[in-house]
Design an enzyme around this catalytic site. Structure first.
Site, short mmCIF file in Angstrom:
data_model
loop_
_atom_site.label_atom_id
_atom_site.label_comp_id
_atom_site.label_asym_id
_atom_site.label_seq_id
_atom_site.Cartn_x
_atom_site.Cartn_y
_atom_site.Cartn_z
CG ASN A 45 2.10 -0.39 3.77
OD1 ASN A 45 1.64 -1.47 3.45
ND2 ASN A 45 3.36 -0.06 3.57
N GLY A 46 0.21 -2.25 5.96
CA GLY A 46 0.67 -3.29 6.87
C GLY A 46 -0.46 -4.20 7.31
CE LYS A 85 12.27 -9.01 -13.86
NZ LYS A 85 11.98 -9.73 -12.61
CE LYS A 125 10.37 -1.85 -8.09
NZ LYS A 125 10.96 -2.65 -9.17
CB CYS A 165 -0.91 0.02 1.23
SG CYS A 165 -1.86 -1.49 1.45
CD GLU A 206 8.09 -10.53 -11.43
OE1 GLU A 206 8.26 -10.35 -10.22
OE2 GLU A 206 8.87 -10.10 -12.30
NE ARG A 224 4.43 1.69 -1.45
CZ ARG A 224 5.46 1.64 -0.61
NH1 ARG A 224 6.60 2.22 -0.95
NH2 ARG A 224 5.37 1.03 0.54
CG HIS A 276 16.75 -35.81 -13.37
ND1 HIS A 276 17.01 -36.98 -12.69
CD2 HIS A 276 17.89 -35.52 -14.05
CE1 HIS A 276 18.25 -37.37 -12.92
NE2 HIS A 276 18.80 -36.50 -13.75
CD GLU A 297 14.86 -12.01 -12.59
OE1 GLU A 297 14.52 -10.86 -12.90
OE2 GLU A 297 14.45 -12.56 -11.54
CD1 TRP A 341 -1.40 -5.15 -4.34
CD2 TRP A 341 -1.11 -6.46 -2.56
NE1 TRP A 341 -1.01 -6.40 -4.78
CE2 TRP A 341 -0.83 -7.21 -3.71
CE3 TRP A 341 -1.01 -7.07 -1.31
CZ2 TRP A 341 -0.46 -8.56 -3.66
CZ3 TRP A 341 -0.64 -8.41 -1.26
CH2 TRP A 341 -0.37 -9.14 -2.43
#
Length: 607
Positions: free
Chosen positions: A98-99, A483, A602, A2, A486, A27, A502, A479, A74
């Protein structure tokens, strides 16, 4: 997570609050709102979805007032609806948060017995009613806030305005960041980070853990967790509104990918002299005496740490243990005496990484951090900070922060290798020289980005993609898959190429693109056999390699791109750019929200 903005001024604050919230969009959020104090009472406006919806409502329902708070939410407790959006308001206060308040249910039940009526599913509304309850007991706003804070359990940053107090704004933090801004003509600001306040002021104070602050015109009164009045240093930041604009680029992500040659160069300049000598800050430990290095990070920072594990072990012969920060403290790993814990974070505020460092400090470890925000919580907790100079990274999917992290980590590994006499100064200078060439080589890749854009049109039709790499390129395979997931919402997995038989080989058919990161070095022949096996099963091979690798390959891949040749040690940096571009252009082809992917934030400032 948030975003919070608070402003105390002599002018109308609603346009300023909305502008600040726009700078916090990076964010991640799913609703937004603003509250102001006007005409002796609180007025507010909230909207589900993007800020455009809030702005449209404010056009129809303007909010007057010279003190106010704004929020991008969020969703955690409660769905992303207008009723659950912040600010949360009573007849006496408005609160943004926020939290997570861990004990909100017990607090809420107690308040309901006192006839408080709740209108949302959130934990945040509990804060508003708790402060109101103390105000009803004839406490001052300061007394009521201090009393309420002592009863809250969890991690939070909050901002509060009070009916009847147009010259007061109160903020508090515990576990989540909050910055105080000092403006002209007595204006005062609160923000989740300095970016929110960039066009308003460059004079910023960062609240310490447990602090709460009274903002009055032209001054602050900062209290610590014991309510003792304290001073916090005012920093002059280099951030500006111009620094966080998109310029000529359609998305921040693309802008930040193209900024990499410059920011890698800036970071290198801060760490390496023109004659290829390291110029790191003085470290509070001796690499030669460290029994083990422990690395922690989350998401992309964790993958940067995996690359660093290869570097520290191969170059410096230093044993490395690496953990995802969210698992580290719960694993309760025994940490050796004299050890060092290395934290990697773009924001420097990642909650899980902060918790991991608290555990490491309790085990007597020295803390070394690599962060992009030097005044951040992780930096302040560290014994030594080696900053990345990526500048503000607005796109949720990390790009330039990742490659500047790799730049710093390789310099640290070379420093450790020389100190431990695992390599000589000649080899160290060769690596640093190769590192100096990386920005120019990445530029050549960026100039050919149209080639990747053509591939992305086809990749956008896939439902699953496999990324494979060996050695230093294995972490980059993970990575790259991250990406793509995301920003394009295509399911992707990154694997070491040697593990293909495997399990992952069972997924390969004519509809499965398989991305190989395979430079033509010592490991290429091994990976070439994986490529042949993929082609034999009808898989669509996407190959990133150099001219030597492509010449060695007997079969023709579905698509390939020739990348420049460099020292094998720096290839994770070099191969990052095309992997990032592939994710970006695939997302554009699919029409997703590239800079603010769904459900993502973010900076993850709560567990």
């Amino acid at each position: 997570m948030c975003g919070i903005v608070g402003i105390l001024a002599e002018r109308a604050v609603t346009p300023l609050l909305l502008d600040g919230l726009k700078r916090l969009e990076y964010r991640g959020y799913d609703s937004a709102g603003i509250a102001t104090l006007a005409n002796g009472h609180i007025e507010y406006c909230r909207a589900e979805g993007k800020l455009e919806k809030l702005a449209a409502k404010l056009q129809q329902q303007p909010l007057p007032g010279t003190v106010g708070i704004g929020h991008t939410r969020w969703a955690t407790h409660g769905r992303p609806t207008e009723d659950n959006a912040h600010p949360h308001v009573t007849d006496k206060v408005a609160v943004v948060h926020n939290g997570i308040i861990e004990n909100y249910r017990a607090l809420r039940e107690g308040l309901e017995k006192k006839q408080h009526r709740f209108n949302s599913e959130t934990d945040t509304e509990t804060i508003a009613h708790l402060i109101t309850d103390y105000l009803n007991q004839n406490m001052s706003p300061q007394q009521a806030t201090a009393a309420a804070l002592k009863r809250l359990e969890g991690a939070f940053a909050i901002a509060v305005i009070f009916v009847g107090h147009k010259d007061l704004l109160i903020g508090a933090r515990r576990g989540s960041p909050l910055a105080v801004g000092y403006g002209e003509k007595g204006e005062m600001y609160l923000g989740s980070d300095a970016l929110a306040l960039a066009p308003l002021t460059n004079r910023i104070s960062y609240l310490e853990e447990g602090d709460w602050v009274e903002l009055h015109p032209g001054k602050t009164v900062i209290h610590d967790s014991a309510d003792k009045v304290v001073d916090r240093k005012i920093h002059v930041t280099a951030l500006s509104g111009a620094m966080i604009g998109k310029g000529q680029y359609p998305h921040f992500m693309l802008k930040e990918i193209f900024e990499q040659p410059a920011v890698i160069g800036d970071t290198l300049t801060s760490l390496v002299t023109p004659d290829n000598k390291l110029a790191l800050p003085k470290l509070p430990f001796d690499w030669a005496k460290i029994p083990r290095l422990t690395i922690v990070g989350c998401g992309t920072a964790y993958y940067a740490g995996l690359v660093a594990k290869y570097w520290f072990e191969q170059l410096a012969r230093l044993p490395v243990e690496i953990d995802i920060a969210s698992e580290f403290r719960y694993r309760e790993a025994p940490l050796p005496g004299g050890g060092v814990t290395l934290a990697i974070s773009q924001s420097g505020e990642t909650a899980d990484t902060l918790a991991a460092l608290q555990y490491a400090k309790s085990q007597g470890q020295k803390i070394l951090s690599v962060v992009n925000v030097p005044p951040s919580s992780i930096a302040r907790m560290s014994d030594i900070v080696v900053p990345t100079l990526a500048g503000p990274e607005i796109g949720v999917a990390s790009t330039k922060a990742y490659t500047t992290q790799l730049t710093v980590l390789l310099c640290l590994a070379v420093d450790a290798a020389v100190a431990r006499k695992a390599i000589d100064t000649k080899r160290a200078e060769e690596i640093l020289q190769a590192l100096h060439q990386v920005p120019a080589l990445i530029n050549t890749i960026l100039r050919d980005s149209h080639h990747i854009q053509e591939l992305a049109q086809h990749l956008a039709e896939a439902t699953d993609v496999l990324y494979l790499g060996r050695g230093l390129l294995y972490p980059l395979a993970m990575e790259g898959a991250l990406k793509l997931k995301e920003v394009s919402y295509i399911h992707a997995e990154g694997y070491p190429a040697g593990e293909m038989k495997h399990g992952p080989i069972a997924l390969i058919d004519e509809n499965m693109p398989v991305v190989f990161l395979a430079p033509g070095g010592a490991l290429f022949d091994k990976t070439a056999s994986n490529i042949q096996e993929t082609i034999a099963r009808g898989g669509k091979v996407v190959l990133f390699s150099d001219a030597a690798g492509l010449a060695k390959l007997g079969a023709k891949p579905w698509w390939s791109m020739t990348l420049p040749v460099s020292d094998p040690v720096v290839l994770p940096l070099l191969y990052s750019a095309p992997v990032q571009l592939l994710a970006y252009y695939t997302a554009v082809a699919k029409g997703t929200d590239v800079d603010q992917p769904r459900n993502l934030a973010k900076s993850v400032t709560v567990e």
